[in-house]
Motif scaffolding. Structure first.
Motif, PDB file in Angstrom:
ATOM      1  N   PHE B  45     138.628 -94.202 108.366  1.00 42.47           N
ATOM      2  CA  PHE B  45     139.843 -94.942 108.024  1.00 42.47           C
ATOM      3  C   PHE B  45     139.849 -95.300 106.545  1.00 42.47           C
ATOM      4  O   PHE B  45     138.913 -95.906 106.042  1.00 42.47           O
ATOM      5  N   GLN B  56     145.603-102.977 105.985  1.00 41.93           N
ATOM      6  CA  GLN B  56     144.186-102.882 106.322  1.00 41.93           C
ATOM      7  C   GLN B  56     143.583-101.837 105.398  1.00 41.93           C
ATOM      8  O   GLN B  56     144.257-100.896 105.001  1.00 41.93           O
ATOM      9  N   ARG B  57     142.301-102.024 105.083  1.00 40.30           N
ATOM     10  CA  ARG B  57     141.633-101.052 104.227  1.00 40.30           C
ATOM     11  C   ARG B  57     140.214-100.830 104.728  1.00 40.30           C
ATOM     12  O   ARG B  57     139.526-101.790 105.093  1.00 40.30           O
ATOM     13  N   GLY B  58     139.808 -99.589 104.740  1.00 40.47           N
ATOM     14  CA  GLY B  58     138.441 -99.249 105.094  1.00 40.47           C
ATOM     15  C   GLY B  58     137.547 -99.323 103.877  1.00 40.47           C
ATOM     16  O   GLY B  58     137.937 -99.806 102.807  1.00 40.47           O
TER      17      GLY B  58
END
Lengths: 112, 115
Positions: B45, B56-58
């Motif tokens: 992700f 959202q951030r991976g």
């Protein structure tokens, strides 16, 4: 932290055999979603099933069936009477609030 | 009903260059997520966009950035390309619905090779 483990990296079966792909997950959340995707050689991920953490009912769709057990944190996938067209990489995935974590995948080869 | 589309299908770049990948979501979907899939690995992700904002951030460096447009389409930008950025980049769309995540449907991917 989320984690998805697919311990079987490669499986070979002869056509018409049944095969089960294992998936074990880890999460501290009580609300989460589990998925299975199929990735044929073309590369596009094909959605197979979605299950939320509150629904432990097993599901059957044609030759496919899924066994969700929260007690063992497992979400296993069984293909009955496998066919050559089932050859692909299968991914189990865990989703929590927008972020999806995939397992490493299980490569299934169905031999004619 | 068109599914998720991505362009280009293949791309070759050299180290240090910048690249932009594009994604159009499935009709009715408002959320776009991006993934990087290295050879023999599961998708990782990168980030997710909803209402034109990164939600959202991976675990990816700032060299990876994105954008979502009012029509819900999205771009993934990668600056200062490294050899290790060579991978299949997958876009997935979903409908955010009532605050929970619906199923993500994936596009065919863009295969990026960095030389």
């Amino acid at each position: 932290a989320q984690k998805v483990t697919q311990a079987q990296t490669e499986i070979s079966v002869v056509e018409k055999e049944d095969v089960t792909l294992d998936c074990v997950y880890e999460t501290r959340d009580t609300t989460y979603y589990l998925f299975w995707y199929k990735q044929p050689p073309s590369g596009e991920l094909v959605f197979l099933i979605r299950r939320n953490s509150f629904d432990e009912q097993n599901e059957i769709s044609g030759r496919y069936s899924w066994n969700f057990q929260k007690s063992t944190s497992s979400f296993n996938f069984t293909i009955t009477a496998s066919q050559v067209v089932d050859s692909a990489v299968y991914f189990c995935a865990l989703s929590e609030e927008g972020e999806v974590t995939f397992g490493i995948g299980t490569k299934l080869q169905v031999i004619p | 009903d068109a599914g998720v589309t991505q362009s280009p299908t293949h791309l070759i770049k050299t180290r240090g260059q910048q690249v932009t990948l594009r994604c159009s979501p499935k009709s009715g979907h408002d959320t776009v997520s991006w993934y990087q899939q290295a050879l023999g690995q599961g998708p990782q992700f990168i980030f997710q966009y909803y209402e034109e904002e990164e939600r959202q951030r991976g675990n990816f460096p700032d060299r990876f950035s994105g954008h979502q447009f009012p029509n819900y389409s999205s771009e993934l930008n990668v600056n200062a390309l490294l050899l290790g950025d060579s991978a299949l980049y997958l876009c997935a769309s979903s409908f955010r619905g009532e605050g929970y995540q619906e199923t993500q449907y994936f596009g065919p991917g863009t295969r990026l090779l960095v030389l």
